[in-house]
Design a protein around this motif. Structure first.
Motif, PDB file in Angstrom:
ATOM      1  N   THR A 295      64.834  35.610  64.953  1.00 41.67           N
ATOM      2  CA  THR A 295      63.522  35.686  65.631  1.00 41.67           C
ATOM      3  C   THR A 295      62.445  36.060  64.595  1.00 41.67           C
ATOM      4  OG1 THR A 295      63.902  38.002  66.280  1.00 41.67           O
ATOM      5  CG2 THR A 295      64.510  36.319  67.876  1.00 41.67           C
ATOM      6  N   PRO A 296      62.247  35.208  63.567  1.00 38.56           N
ATOM      7  CA  PRO A 296      61.298  35.554  62.495  1.00 38.56           C
ATOM      8  C   PRO A 296      59.847  35.638  62.971  1.00 38.56           C
ATOM      9  CG  PRO A 296      62.014  33.266  62.297  1.00 38.56           C
ATOM     10  CD  PRO A 296      62.853  33.874  63.366  1.00 38.56           C
ATOM     11  N   ASN A 297      59.538  35.028  64.134  1.00 36.33           N
ATOM     12  CA  ASN A 297      58.155  35.049  64.626  1.00 36.33           C
ATOM     13  C   ASN A 297      57.906  36.136  65.666  1.00 36.33           C
ATOM     14  OD1 ASN A 297      57.413  32.869  62.990  1.00 36.33           O
ATOM     15  ND2 ASN A 297      58.298  31.426  64.467  1.00 36.33           N
TER      16      ASN A 297
ATOM     17  N   ILE B 205      63.930  45.893  60.520  1.00 36.44           N
ATOM     18  CA  ILE B 205      62.984  44.993  61.215  1.00 36.44           C
ATOM     19  C   ILE B 205      61.527  45.298  60.819  1.00 36.44           C
ATOM     20  CG2 ILE B 205      64.436  44.395  63.212  1.00 36.44           C
ATOM     21  CD1 ILE B 205      62.492  46.538  64.623  1.00 36.44           C
ATOM     22  N   LEU B 206      61.213  46.577  60.593  1.00 36.12           N
ATOM     23  CA  LEU B 206      59.837  46.915  60.206  1.00 36.12           C
ATOM     24  C   LEU B 206      59.507  46.369  58.820  1.00 36.12           C
ATOM     25  CD1 LEU B 206      59.615  50.589  61.547  1.00 36.12           C
ATOM     26  CD2 LEU B 206      58.486  48.577  62.489  1.00 36.12           C
TER      27      LEU B 206
ATOM     28  N   LYS C  91      55.491  39.143  61.232  1.00 31.86           N
ATOM     29  CA  LYS C  91      54.530  38.870  62.309  1.00 31.86           C
ATOM     30  C   LYS C  91      54.555  39.929  63.410  1.00 31.86           C
ATOM     31  CE  LYS C  91      54.464  34.000  61.349  1.00 31.86           C
ATOM     32  NZ  LYS C  91      54.869  32.662  61.744  1.00 31.86           N
ATOM     33  N   LEU C  92      55.395  40.941  63.236  1.00 33.63           N
ATOM     34  CA  LEU C  92      55.523  41.984  64.252  1.00 33.63           C
ATOM     35  C   LEU C  92      54.205  42.743  64.411  1.00 33.63           C
ATOM     36  CD1 LEU C  92      57.951  42.799  65.964  1.00 33.63           C
ATOM     37  CD2 LEU C  92      58.519  44.521  64.257  1.00 33.63           C
TER      38      LEU C  92
ATOM     39  N   ASP D 199      61.834  29.767  69.912  1.00 33.98           N
ATOM     40  CA  ASP D 199      60.835  30.535  69.170  1.00 33.98           C
ATOM     41  C   ASP D 199      60.481  31.788  69.989  1.00 33.98           C
ATOM     42  OD1 ASP D 199      59.043  31.315  67.305  1.00 33.98           O
ATOM     43  OD2 ASP D 199      57.487  29.881  67.864  1.00 33.98           O
ATOM     44  N   ILE D 200      61.306  32.812  69.853  1.00 38.43           N
ATOM     45  CA  ILE D 200      61.124  34.027  70.653  1.00 38.43           C
ATOM     46  C   ILE D 200      60.068  34.921  69.993  1.00 38.43           C
ATOM     47  CG2 ILE D 200      62.283  36.080  71.603  1.00 38.43           C
ATOM     48  CD1 ILE D 200      63.275  33.429  72.816  1.00 38.43           C
ATOM     49  N   ILE D 201      59.075  35.345  70.803  1.00 40.39           N
ATOM     50  CA  ILE D 201      58.011  36.199  70.240  1.00 40.39           C
ATOM     51  C   ILE D 201      58.002  37.605  70.843  1.00 40.39           C
ATOM     52  CG2 ILE D 201      56.511  34.291  69.516  1.00 40.39           C
ATOM     53  CD1 ILE D 201      54.846  34.822  72.045  1.00 40.39           C
ATOM     54  N   GLU D 202      58.775  37.812  71.940  1.00 43.26           N
ATOM     55  CA  GLU D 202      58.827  39.145  72.554  1.00 43.26           C
ATOM     56  C   GLU D 202      60.258  39.476  72.971  1.00 43.26           C
ATOM     57  OE1 GLU D 202      54.612  39.514  74.951  1.00 43.26           O
ATOM     58  OE2 GLU D 202      56.376  38.850  76.022  1.00 43.26           O
TER      59      GLU D 202
END
Ligand SMILES: [Zn+2]
Length: 305
Positions: A198-200, A219-220, A225-226, A176-179
């Motif tokens: 990496t949806p989160n 991606i934008l 959750k970005l 669960d990659i967030i950065e």
């Protein structure tokens, strides 16, 4: 009896004070210096194993003279340098006692599968990984390492590993990659991989790289959750009818709804000192090529080190 208890209590607090002060002092040492002080005495060895000292294993703070290896890319690629790195990792990670949650490799280290897997087996609680600039990592090596890191949240990706290799491992172990920070060019394919695996994602740095417009818009538009995106010093481009076109931040804003994004960080290219320095003052420093300082710094605080 009362006096003895009081002395003993004082003795205990002095011991605690001594321990706490030395931990504070040791926090200022780099990993080589910390390894050396751990050999001074039994009590210093005990103190040098404090979890506070090992939460972040920062190999980037090693002095260039520590191993007599010059600070230039590929300088660590010979067997002798590789063995020196293995010895350091072996000793440092034995002191860390599985308490490391962030590892920053030295920018100039030549990272191999053997090093990465060795580190991964001894850092099962890792949350943030900063890869070096050079090395040779295979798909098997990366997947084996990822298998050990079940809590990994943040990665600085460099040219040491192919994007598809790292995303394939992320997919395989449901990380669960967030950065994420990319120090290599961001193309349509990378945008697709991010959206899929990496949806989160909350923070993304595409600093000082060539960013494909369609990849950025993808991606934008897709990653809900970005929160923060950093595109400072980068060139936004796309190929239209076989011709390369460049774009400004206004072009991006006109094409996508940014209301959900908390921060889009960018520089004014005609006023930014860094962009001007690259173009005018230091012609040998090629634009959109990564150097150690660019790898270290980031406008998104948690992605700098
Ligand atoms: Zn700039």
């Amino acid at each position: 009896m009362k006096k003895r208890n009081s002395c003993s209590a004082n003795g205990l607090s002095i011991q605690h004070l001594y321990y706490d002060i030395l931990v504070r002092i040791f926090m200022n040492l780099n990993v080589v210096e910390l390894s050396i002080v751990s050999m001074v005495s039994k009590s210093w060895n005990h103190i040098s194993r404090d979890p506070l000292l090992w939460a972040k294993l920062d190999l980037s703070r090693i002095s260039p003279n520590a191993f007599n290896i010059p600070s230039v890319p590929e300088a660590w690629s010979d067997t002798n340098s590789s063995n020196k790195l293995t010895t350091l990792l072996k000793y440092a990670l034995s002191l860390s006692n599985y308490n490391t949650t962030c590892i920053v490799f030295n920018y100039f280290i030549y990272l191999t599968d053997a090093h990465l897997v060795f580190v991964a087996e001894r850092t099962p609680n890792l949350k943030r990984l900063v890869l070096p600039f050079s090395g040779k990592l295979s798909s098997v090596g990366v997947k084996t390492a990822m298998k050990s890191w079940r809590d990994l949240q943040s990665i600085t990706i460099t040219s040491v590993v192919k994007s598809r290799t790292i995303f394939s491992a992320i997919r395989m172990y449901y990380q669960d990659i967030i950065e994420l920070k990319f120090t290599c060019n961001f193309e349509i394919r990378q945008g697709e991989l991010l959206v899929k695996y990496t949806p989160n994602l909350r923070a993304l740095s595409l600093r000082n790289v060539m960013v494909n417009l369609r990849a950025l818009l993808n991606i934008l538009n897709s990653l809900e959750k970005l929160e923060e995106v950093n595109i400072c010093h980068s060139l936004i481009w796309d190929r239209v009818n076989g011709k390369v076109e460049t774009y400004t931040i206004h072009d991006v804003r006109n094409r996508v709804n940014l209301s959900l994004l908390q921060k889009l960080i960018f520089c004014q290219r005609n006023r930014c000192l860094m962009c001007k320095n690259v173009n005018n003052i230091n012609p040998r420093r090629q634009p959109y090529v990564h150097f150690e300082d660019l790898w270290h710094q980031d406008e998104i605080r948690s992605l700098g080190h």
